[in-house]
Design a protein around this motif. Structure first.
Motif, PDB file in Angstrom:
ATOM      1  N   ARG A 179       0.818  -1.219   0.000  1.00 52.72           N
ATOM      2  CA  ARG A 179       0.000   0.000   0.000  1.00 52.72           C
ATOM      3  C   ARG A 179       0.851   1.270   0.000  1.00 52.72           C
ATOM      4  O   ARG A 179       0.647   2.174  -0.793  1.00 52.72           O
ATOM      5  CB  ARG A 179      -0.939  -0.017   1.199  1.00 52.72           C
ATOM      6  CG  ARG A 179      -1.640   1.300   1.342  1.00 52.72           C
ATOM      7  CD  ARG A 179      -2.953   1.257   2.037  1.00 52.72           C
ATOM      8  NE  ARG A 179      -3.977   0.523   1.312  1.00 52.72           N
ATOM      9  CZ  ARG A 179      -4.847  -0.271   1.904  1.00 52.72           C
ATOM     10  NH1 ARG A 179      -4.788  -0.463   3.180  1.00 52.72           N
ATOM     11  NH2 ARG A 179      -5.766  -0.881   1.195  1.00 52.72           N
ATOM     12  N   ASP A 198      -2.073   0.863  -6.419  1.00 53.58           N
ATOM     13  CA  ASP A 198      -3.029   1.766  -7.080  1.00 53.58           C
ATOM     14  C   ASP A 198      -2.904   1.720  -8.599  1.00 53.58           C
ATOM     15  O   ASP A 198      -3.760   2.251  -9.313  1.00 53.58           O
ATOM     16  CB  ASP A 198      -2.838   3.199  -6.580  1.00 53.58           C
ATOM     17  CG  ASP A 198      -3.123   3.300  -5.096  1.00 53.58           C
ATOM     18  OD1 ASP A 198      -4.024   2.574  -4.627  1.00 53.58           O
ATOM     19  OD2 ASP A 198      -2.423   4.057  -4.401  1.00 53.58           O
ATOM     20  N   ALA A 233      -6.453  -3.283  -6.086  1.00 55.58           N
ATOM     21  CA  ALA A 233      -6.699  -2.347  -4.977  1.00 55.58           C
ATOM     22  C   ALA A 233      -8.106  -2.589  -4.405  1.00 55.58           C
ATOM     23  O   ALA A 233      -8.291  -2.619  -3.180  1.00 55.58           O
ATOM     24  CB  ALA A 233      -6.552  -0.907  -5.457  1.00 55.58           C
ATOM     25  N   ASP A 234      -9.080  -2.825  -5.296  1.00 53.55           N
ATOM     26  CA  ASP A 234     -10.451  -3.098  -4.828  1.00 53.55           C
ATOM     27  C   ASP A 234     -10.518  -4.441  -4.096  1.00 53.55           C
ATOM     28  O   ASP A 234     -11.258  -4.595  -3.119  1.00 53.55           O
ATOM     29  CB  ASP A 234     -11.432  -3.136  -6.014  1.00 53.55           C
ATOM     30  CG  ASP A 234     -11.642  -1.748  -6.619  1.00 53.55           C
ATOM     31  OD1 ASP A 234     -11.214  -0.747  -5.999  1.00 53.55           O
ATOM     32  OD2 ASP A 234     -12.219  -1.671  -7.725  1.00 53.55           O
ATOM     33  N   ALA A 292      -9.216  -3.942  -0.703  1.00 57.02           N
ATOM     34  CA  ALA A 292     -10.211  -3.191   0.083  1.00 57.02           C
ATOM     35  C   ALA A 292     -11.365  -4.108   0.508  1.00 57.02           C
ATOM     36  O   ALA A 292     -11.880  -4.001   1.625  1.00 57.02           O
ATOM     37  CB  ALA A 292     -10.738  -2.015  -0.726  1.00 57.02           C
ATOM     38  N   ARG A 293     -11.746  -5.038  -0.392  1.00 54.40           N
ATOM     39  CA  ARG A 293     -12.819  -5.990  -0.036  1.00 54.40           C
ATOM     40  C   ARG A 293     -12.390  -6.874   1.133  1.00 54.40           C
ATOM     41  O   ARG A 293     -13.164  -7.164   2.033  1.00 54.40           O
ATOM     42  CB  ARG A 293     -13.137  -6.885  -1.245  1.00 54.40           C
ATOM     43  CG  ARG A 293     -14.416  -6.526  -1.961  1.00 54.40           C
ATOM     44  CD  ARG A 293     -14.841  -7.553  -2.976  1.00 54.40           C
ATOM     45  NE  ARG A 293     -13.825  -7.917  -3.938  1.00 54.40           N
ATOM     46  CZ  ARG A 293     -13.499  -7.201  -5.018  1.00 54.40           C
ATOM     47  NH1 ARG A 293     -14.117  -6.068  -5.272  1.00 54.40           N
ATOM     48  NH2 ARG A 293     -12.562  -7.618  -5.842  1.00 54.40           N
ATOM     49  N   GLU A 297     -10.144  -6.104   3.427  1.00 54.97           N
ATOM     50  CA  GLU A 297     -10.070  -5.276   4.640  1.00 54.97           C
ATOM     51  C   GLU A 297     -11.451  -4.934   5.199  1.00 54.97           C
ATOM     52  O   GLU A 297     -11.584  -4.640   6.383  1.00 54.97           O
ATOM     53  CB  GLU A 297      -9.346  -3.960   4.330  1.00 54.97           C
ATOM     54  CG  GLU A 297      -7.867  -4.117   4.101  1.00 54.97           C
ATOM     55  CD  GLU A 297      -7.253  -2.778   3.729  1.00 54.97           C
ATOM     56  OE1 GLU A 297      -6.421  -2.287   4.502  1.00 54.97           O
ATOM     57  OE2 GLU A 297      -7.615  -2.218   2.667  1.00 54.97           O
ATOM     58  N   ALA A 298     -12.450  -4.935   4.314  1.00 58.74           N
ATOM     59  CA  ALA A 298     -13.806  -4.576   4.760  1.00 58.74           C
ATOM     60  C   ALA A 298     -14.493  -5.727   5.493  1.00 58.74           C
ATOM     61  O   ALA A 298     -15.541  -5.526   6.120  1.00 58.74           O
ATOM     62  CB  ALA A 298     -14.652  -4.152   3.558  1.00 58.74           C
ATOM     63  N   GLN A 346     -11.503  -6.642  10.207  1.00 59.13           N
ATOM     64  CA  GLN A 346     -11.607  -5.434  11.043  1.00 59.13           C
ATOM     65  C   GLN A 346     -11.316  -5.772  12.502  1.00 59.13           C
ATOM     66  O   GLN A 346     -10.609  -5.035  13.189  1.00 59.13           O
ATOM     67  CB  GLN A 346     -13.018  -4.852  10.930  1.00 59.13           C
ATOM     68  CG  GLN A 346     -13.393  -4.420   9.532  1.00 59.13           C
ATOM     69  CD  GLN A 346     -12.852  -3.042   9.197  1.00 59.13           C
ATOM     70  OE1 GLN A 346     -12.921  -2.166  10.027  1.00 59.13           O
ATOM     71  NE2 GLN A 346     -12.304  -2.886   8.013  1.00 59.13           N
TER      72      GLN A 346
END
Ligand SMILES: N[C@@H](CCC(=O)N[C@@H](CS)C(=O)NCC(=O)O)C(=O)O
Length: 214
Positions: free
Chosen positions: A175, A181, A187-188, A191-192, A194-195, A200
């Motif tokens: 990152r 990026d 990158a998506d 993010a998926r 991490e979501a 979390q």
């Protein structure tokens, strides 16, 4: 039986989740397994008591009754095999998910770790500036292929698996470099990962140990 893992008493990343206990915490959270954490200092990691658990004097380790494991790949695999949610039931799909676990650790993580070596560990060496573009090229060559394979899918092979858990964990290290990026779908994908609520919770628990004091 209580599961106990080890983690840095003070992580060099100050709680960004890059220390490898985060991926083990994440797997345990996905599997819904409670666990305890024993924090170890850099010096304690090299002492005999810890070397008996981890022959290379590192974290994380995993203990459950009389079972002691090291290596995050083996630990995540163990968790995934013993509990539901991280590996598909169907045998061929399961074998493919395990293949992605190996790909994350044996193919993708290696050039990414070289970036840490050239930037931080060997950052003051005269050759490091020349070496950096070569290392970046190797990472891009690997990400080109990974990005092409992922395409517009959410996960690498059907439903989220331990293969994705390790791949996202490995990619997270990029990152700060900005390379991620350059690949919108990767990158998506990260993010998926991490979501996910399990990620979390894992992130928050390592941050609680490592957040710099105000
Ligand atoms: N291949 C090992 C690598 C373990 C590793 O490098 N651990 C780091 C923390 S993320 C460590 O303990 N570093 C301290 C040291 O090597 O002295 C794994 O995946 O478990």
């Amino acid at each position: 039986m209580t599961i106990t893992i080890t983690a840095f008493e003070r992580s060099p990343d100050g709680g960004k989740g890059l220390a490898r206990d985060t991926r083990v915490r994440w797997a345990l959270e996905e599997a819904g397994q409670p666990y305890e954490v024993r924090l170890v200092s850099f010096s304690a990691m090299k002492e005999l008591a810890h070397l008996a658990l981890h022959p290379f004097g590192q974290i994380p380790t995993y203990q459950e009754g009389d079972l002691a494991l090291f290596e995050t790949g083996a630990i995540v695999f163990h968790i995934a095999e013993r509990h539901t949610g991280l590996l598909p039931e169907e045998l061929n799909a399961r074998a493919r998910a395990i293949t992605w676990m190996f790909a994350a650790l044996n193919t993708v993580e290696l050039p990414i770790l070289d970036l840490v070596t050239v930037k931080i560990i060997e950052g003051d060496k005269p050759w490091s500036k020349e070496r950096l573009p070569l290392v970046m090229d190797r990472i891009r060559a690997c990400l080109d292929r990974l990005s092409a394979r992922l395409g517009s899918a959410d996960w690498l092979d059907g439903a989220f698996s331990a293969g994705d858990l390790l791949m996202v964990s490995v990619l997270l290290r990029l990152r700060m470099s900005g390379i991620l990026d350059e690949y919108r779908n990767l990158a998506d994908y990260v993010a998926r990962g991490e979501a996910r609520p399990a990620y979390q919770r894992a992130f928050a628990s390592q941050l609680a140990v490592n957040a710099p004091n105000e």
